[in-house]
Every structure is written in structure tokens, then in C-alpha cells.
Design a protein around this motif. Structure first.
Motif, PDB file in Angstrom:
ATOM      1  N   GLY A  37       0.795  -1.112   0.094  1.00  0.00           N
ATOM      2  CA  GLY A  37      -0.168   0.047  -0.092  1.00  0.00           C
ATOM      3  C   GLY A  37       0.736   1.081  -0.042  1.00  0.00           C
TER       4      GLY A  37
ATOM      5  N   ARG B 280      -1.467   7.982   4.288  1.00  0.00           N
ATOM      6  CA  ARG B 280      -2.001   8.580   5.383  1.00  0.00           C
ATOM      7  C   ARG B 280      -0.646   8.980   6.377  1.00  0.00           C
TER       8      ARG B 280
ATOM      9  N   SER C  11     -10.499  -0.905   7.760  1.00  0.00           N
ATOM     10  CA  SER C  11     -11.393  -0.354   6.864  1.00  0.00           C
ATOM     11  C   SER C  11     -11.645  -1.076   5.577  1.00  0.00           C
ATOM     12  N   LEU C  12     -10.348  -1.410   5.106  1.00  0.00           N
ATOM     13  CA  LEU C  12     -10.138  -2.162   3.855  1.00  0.00           C
ATOM     14  C   LEU C  12     -10.433  -3.453   3.991  1.00  0.00           C
TER      15      LEU C  12
ATOM     16  N   ARG D 289      -6.896  -7.626  -3.144  1.00  0.00           N
ATOM     17  CA  ARG D 289      -6.618  -6.154  -2.714  1.00  0.00           C
ATOM     18  C   ARG D 289      -5.046  -6.111  -2.725  1.00  0.00           C
ATOM     19  N   ARG D 290      -4.738  -5.321  -3.401  1.00  0.00           N
ATOM     20  CA  ARG D 290      -3.183  -5.062  -3.528  1.00  0.00           C
ATOM     21  C   ARG D 290      -2.709  -6.173  -4.488  1.00  0.00           C
TER      22      ARG D 290
ATOM     23  N   MET E 246     -15.923   7.982   8.750  1.00  0.00           N
ATOM     24  CA  MET E 246     -15.568   7.013   7.718  1.00  0.00           C
ATOM     25  C   MET E 246     -16.901   6.131   7.710  1.00  0.00           C
ATOM     26  N   VAL E 247     -17.271   5.551   8.883  1.00  0.00           N
ATOM     27  CA  VAL E 247     -18.411   4.875   9.006  1.00  0.00           C
ATOM     28  C   VAL E 247     -19.743   5.207   8.380  1.00  0.00           C
TER      29      VAL E 247
ATOM     30  N   GLN F 252     -19.373   4.829   4.471  1.00  0.00           N
ATOM     31  CA  GLN F 252     -19.820   3.500   4.152  1.00  0.00           C
ATOM     32  C   GLN F 252     -21.082   3.255   3.884  1.00  0.00           C
TER      33      GLN F 252
ATOM     34  N   LYS G 140     -16.056   9.127   3.728  1.00  0.00           N
ATOM     35  CA  LYS G 140     -15.598   7.728   3.446  1.00  0.00           C
ATOM     36  C   LYS G 140     -14.016   7.762   3.523  1.00  0.00           C
ATOM     37  N   THR G 141     -13.273   8.661   2.811  1.00  0.00           N
ATOM     38  CA  THR G 141     -11.858   8.572   2.407  1.00  0.00           C
ATOM     39  C   THR G 141     -11.357   9.787   3.014  1.00  0.00           C
TER      40      THR G 141
ATOM     41  N   PHE H 201      -8.148  12.973  -4.440  1.00  0.00           N
ATOM     42  CA  PHE H 201      -7.707  11.437  -4.478  1.00  0.00           C
ATOM     43  C   PHE H 201      -9.025  10.501  -4.931  1.00  0.00           C
ATOM     44  N   GLN H 202     -10.045  11.009  -4.517  1.00  0.00           N
ATOM     45  CA  GLN H 202     -11.303  10.159  -4.843  1.00  0.00           C
ATOM     46  C   GLN H 202     -11.637  10.335  -6.333  1.00  0.00           C
TER      47      GLN H 202
ATOM     48  N   ASP I 131      -9.354   8.354  -8.395  1.00  0.00           N
ATOM     49  CA  ASP I 131      -9.616   6.794  -8.230  1.00  0.00           C
ATOM     50  C   ASP I 131     -10.666   6.331  -9.142  1.00  0.00           C
TER      51      ASP I 131
HETATM   52  C1  GRG Z   1     -15.684  -0.699   6.364  1.00  0.00           C
HETATM   53  C2  GRG Z   1     -16.154   1.395   7.954  1.00  0.00           C
HETATM   54  C3  GRG Z   1     -15.712   0.655   6.391  1.00  0.00           C
HETATM   55  C4  GRG Z   1     -15.201   1.758   5.841  1.00  0.00           C
HETATM   56  C5  GRG Z   1     -14.355   1.546   4.719  1.00  0.00           C
HETATM   57  C6  GRG Z   1     -11.984   3.734   3.210  1.00  0.00           C
HETATM   58  C7  GRG Z   1     -12.953   2.580   2.923  1.00  0.00           C
HETATM   59  C8  GRG Z   1     -14.265   2.558   3.915  1.00  0.00           C
HETATM   60  C9  GRG Z   1     -13.126   1.917   1.810  1.00  0.00           C
HETATM   61  C10 GRG Z   1     -12.148   1.876   0.865  1.00  0.00           C
HETATM   62  C11 GRG Z   1     -12.954   1.530  -0.398  1.00  0.00           C
HETATM   63  C12 GRG Z   1     -12.329   2.216  -1.642  1.00  0.00           C
HETATM   64  C13 GRG Z   1     -11.521   1.447  -2.599  1.00  0.00           C
HETATM   65  C14 GRG Z   1     -12.208   3.612  -1.645  1.00  0.00           C
HETATM   66  C15 GRG Z   1     -11.747   4.508  -2.523  1.00  0.00           C
HETATM   67  C16 GRG Z   1     -10.601   5.270  -2.068  1.00  0.00           C
HETATM   68  C17 GRG Z   1      -9.296   4.341  -2.088  1.00  0.00           C
HETATM   69  C18 GRG Z   1      -8.642   4.062  -3.315  1.00  0.00           C
HETATM   70  C19 GRG Z   1      -8.998   3.952  -1.124  1.00  0.00           C
HETATM   71  C20 GRG Z   1      -7.970   3.040  -0.864  1.00  0.00           C
HETATM   72  O1  GRG Z   1      -6.864   3.698  -0.095  1.00  0.00           O
HETATM   73  P1  GRG Z   1      -5.402   3.771  -0.619  1.00  0.00           P
HETATM   74  O2  GRG Z   1      -5.272   3.993  -2.125  1.00  0.00           O
HETATM   75  O3  GRG Z   1      -5.039   2.332  -0.426  1.00  0.00           O
HETATM   76  O4  GRG Z   1      -4.627   4.609   0.304  1.00  0.00           O
HETATM   77  P2  GRG Z   1      -3.647   1.619  -0.118  1.00  0.00           P
HETATM   78  O5  GRG Z   1      -3.525   0.248  -0.839  1.00  0.00           O
HETATM   79  O6  GRG Z   1      -2.312   2.450  -0.943  1.00  0.00           O
HETATM   80  O7  GRG Z   1      -3.171   1.507   1.342  1.00  0.00           O
END
Ligand code: GRG
Length: 295
Positions: A44, A48, A81-82, A96-97, A152-153, A156, A179-180, A216-217, A220
Motif C-alpha cells: 500500500g 496517510r 477499513s479495507l 486487494r493490492r 468513515m463509517v 460507508q 468515507k476517505t 484522491f477520490q 480513483d
Molecule cells: C468498512 C467502515 C468501513 C469503511 C471502509 C476507506 C473505505 C471505507 C473503503 C475503501 C474503499 C475504496 C476502494 C475507496 C476508494 C478510495 C481508495 C482508493 C481507498 C484505498 O486507499 P489507498 O489508495 O490504499 O490509500 P492503499 O492500498 O495504498 O493503502
């Protein structure tokens, strides 16, 4: 001058070594330990933690063990969260990853528990630094608010509800903010607290983080469209654009790209208003978006 890429390459190895030894040292139950380590140590970007470290760097402060532990807490919450997001009850993802998701390896029940363990451990870490007690309490509150039912919750929940309805742009932005964005803002706020920044500096950094998280979003969502197009051809490209509740879905691909650019400019403007801190490194975090676009 250090840029985002170089900074990441410099900081990740020692941060990951910290995470590895802290988990190895603290966790006892063998199955839970393996499942928690599996996701935390799966690579990852460590975005953060790097943001938190960059705030310290901008104030010319060292990245010490307290900073590692606080950044570690952020990464534990992110990993939890992931894991939960990938579960069959949520996004039902197998990968994932580039590796099987936690529940694919350890089963659903253990994956839920690994997430629970990580979320809880994060708060343990925040209260076991050498920082003064009042700072520890503030750190706990920042992280709890960002990760919890108003952060974040909640994001989601809105994401799940959004699967059955069309959101407007403002609603989509709010969903992603929760969420993010909230956790990204928390990283910067926790850095500002560690660095004892003044309220004006903190406000400018939080505005930067707000736009950075949004960018960032948006990116994505854009990458989902452009990478699908690259792999599967134009027909899928069109399907991906038409997905509801994404920035390209609402604005079209060119519209989403323009929104990304504008959001990055807003993040940059917030940094320009920063007085007394070196903004170069944080500014270079924005170039990450260009690099991904050109991959
Ligand atoms: C289950 C309570 C609960 C929350 C989940 C953050 C989240 C909330 C879900 C992630 C889903 C997702 C794919 C969101 C899009 C933003 C994104 C790409 C998140 C992944 O974060 P990165 O890119 O991950 O920082 P790495 O793999 O680099 O750590």
C-alpha cells in the motif's frame, strides 16, 4: 528539495519496520496475529502516514517514535477499513493490492475479527506514546471522530445506500468526504497537533487536506475508467463512464478531469496561504495525481 516520490521511498522502509516489530511484539493470539499482519504488511502507499510525516517535515521537525506510533494508528484504522470493505457483506472483493483479500485467506469470521483487532489496537497505540496526556486524548478524539459514526463509517453507509439510487454531485462529494476524506484530514490534523502548529496554519492545512482527499477520490474514479478502457477496450470504457455515483458518471470523463484539476488548484491555493512552514513537500503530493494519469 524532497518530493513525494523520494519522501515515500525514504520513509516507507523505516515505517514498515516499525509496524512489523510493533505487531510482532504486541499481538499474542496466533491466528489473529497472522490475519492482522497479513493486511497491515501487504504494502500500500502508506499515504496517510506520509501526510502526517510531511506536516512534521514542513515544520522542520524530526519523524520520531511518537510520530511513527501515531502514523501507525492511522494505518491500522485504514487497514481495518479495507478488510471490512472487502467482505462479502460489503464490496465482496477477492483481491486487494494484488493479493487475495483477508477473508479469502482467513475466512469471513476471522477477517471481521482482524478488522476489530486493528481498529482497537489503533487507540491503544495513541495512548502509549511518550506524548503528554492531553495530546494523547486529543489524538484519540481526532481519530475517533474521523473513523467513526460521523466520519468513515457514515461514508460507508452512504456508499451502500447509494448503490440503489442516483446521487447528485454534492451528495457524491459528501459521501467521499466521509468515507476517505475524513481519515486523510485526520492525518494532517494529527501532524499539526504533533508539530504544535498555530490555528491559522492548522486551518490552511485542513483546507489542503479537504481538497487533497477529494482529488484522491476523483482520480480513483477516473483511473477506474481509463484503466478499464486500456485493458478491455472501448465498449467497457463507455460502460465504466456510465456507472452512476462516480465522478465520470456524473460529469463525463473530461468533466471529471476538469474537476480534478480544479480541486488540485484549490489544494495548492490552501498551501500558498501557509505562513511559517515549508510547503514544497506537501505541494509535491499533488504531483502524484499527474504521475498516475500518465502511467
Ligand atoms: C468498512 C467502515 C468501513 C469503511 C471502509 C476507506 C473505505 C471505507 C473503503 C475503501 C474503499 C475504496 C476502494 C475507496 C476508494 C478510495 C481508495 C482508493 C481507498 C484505498 O486507499 P489507498 O489508495 O490504499 O490509500 P492503499 O492500498 O495504498 O493503502
Amino acid at each position: 528539495m524532497t518530493d513525494f516520490t523520494t519522501f515515500g521511498q525514504q520513509q516507507r522502509p523505516q515505517f514498515e519496520a516499525y509496524l512489523e516489530q510493533a505487531l510482532a511484539h504486541q499481538l499474542e493470539e496466533p491466528t489473529l496475529k497472522k490475519a492482522m499482519q497479513y493486511s497491515v504488511m501487504a504494502g500500500g502507499k502508506r499515504l496517510r502516514p506520509l501526510l502526517l510525516f510531511a506536516v512534521l517535515e514542513s515544520a522542520k521537525l524530526p519523524i520520531d517514535l511518537n510520530a511513527m506510533r501515531v502514523a501507525g494508528a492511522l494505518e491500522l484504522v485504514h487497514s481495518y477499513s479495507l478488510i471490512h470493505d472487502d467482505l462479502p457483506a460489503m464490496d465482496n472483493d477477492d483481491l486487494r493490492r494484488g493479493r487475495p483479500t483477508n477473508h479469502k485467506v482467513f475466512g469471513e469470521a476471522q477477517a471481521i475479527l482482524a478488522g476489530d483487532g486493528l481498529l482497537t489496537l489503533a487507540f491503544d497505540w495513541l495512548t502509549t506514546t511518550n506524548l503528554p496526556a492531553d495530546k494523547q486524548v486529543q489524538l484519540v478524539r481526532i481519530l475517533a471522530q474521523a473513523a467513526g459514526a460521523n466520519g468513515m463509517v457514515a461514508g460507508q453507509v452512504e456508499d451502500i445506500e447509494g448503490q440503489t439510487k442516483q446521487l447528485r454531485l454534492a451528495q457524491l462529494k459528501q459521501l467521499h468526504h466521509l468515507k476517505t476524506g475524513c481519515l486523510i484530514e485526520a492525518a494532517v490534523e494529527m501532524g499539526a497537533l504533533l508539530a504544535d502548529l498555530n490555528p491559522i496554519q492548522k486551518a490552511a492545512l485542513l483546507t489542503f487536506a479537504k481538497y487533497y482527499g477529494l482529488a484522491f477520490q476523483i482520480q480513483d474514479d477516473i483511473l477506474d475508467v481509463t484503466s478499464t478502457a486500456a485493458v478491455m477496450g472501448k465498449a467497457v470504457h463507455k460502460d465504466a463512464i456510465e456507472q452512476k455515483n462516480t465522478f465520470p458518471g456524473l460529469l463525463g470523463l473530461a468533466g471529471a478531469q476538469a474537476e480534478l484539476e480544479q480541486t488540485c488548484q484549490q489544494a495548492q491555493q490552501a498551501l500558498q496561504s501557509l505562513i511559517g512552514l515549508d510547503q514544497t513537500l506537501l505541494n509535491s503530493f499533488l504531483s502524484y495525481f499527474d504521475e498516475q494519469e500518465n502511467k
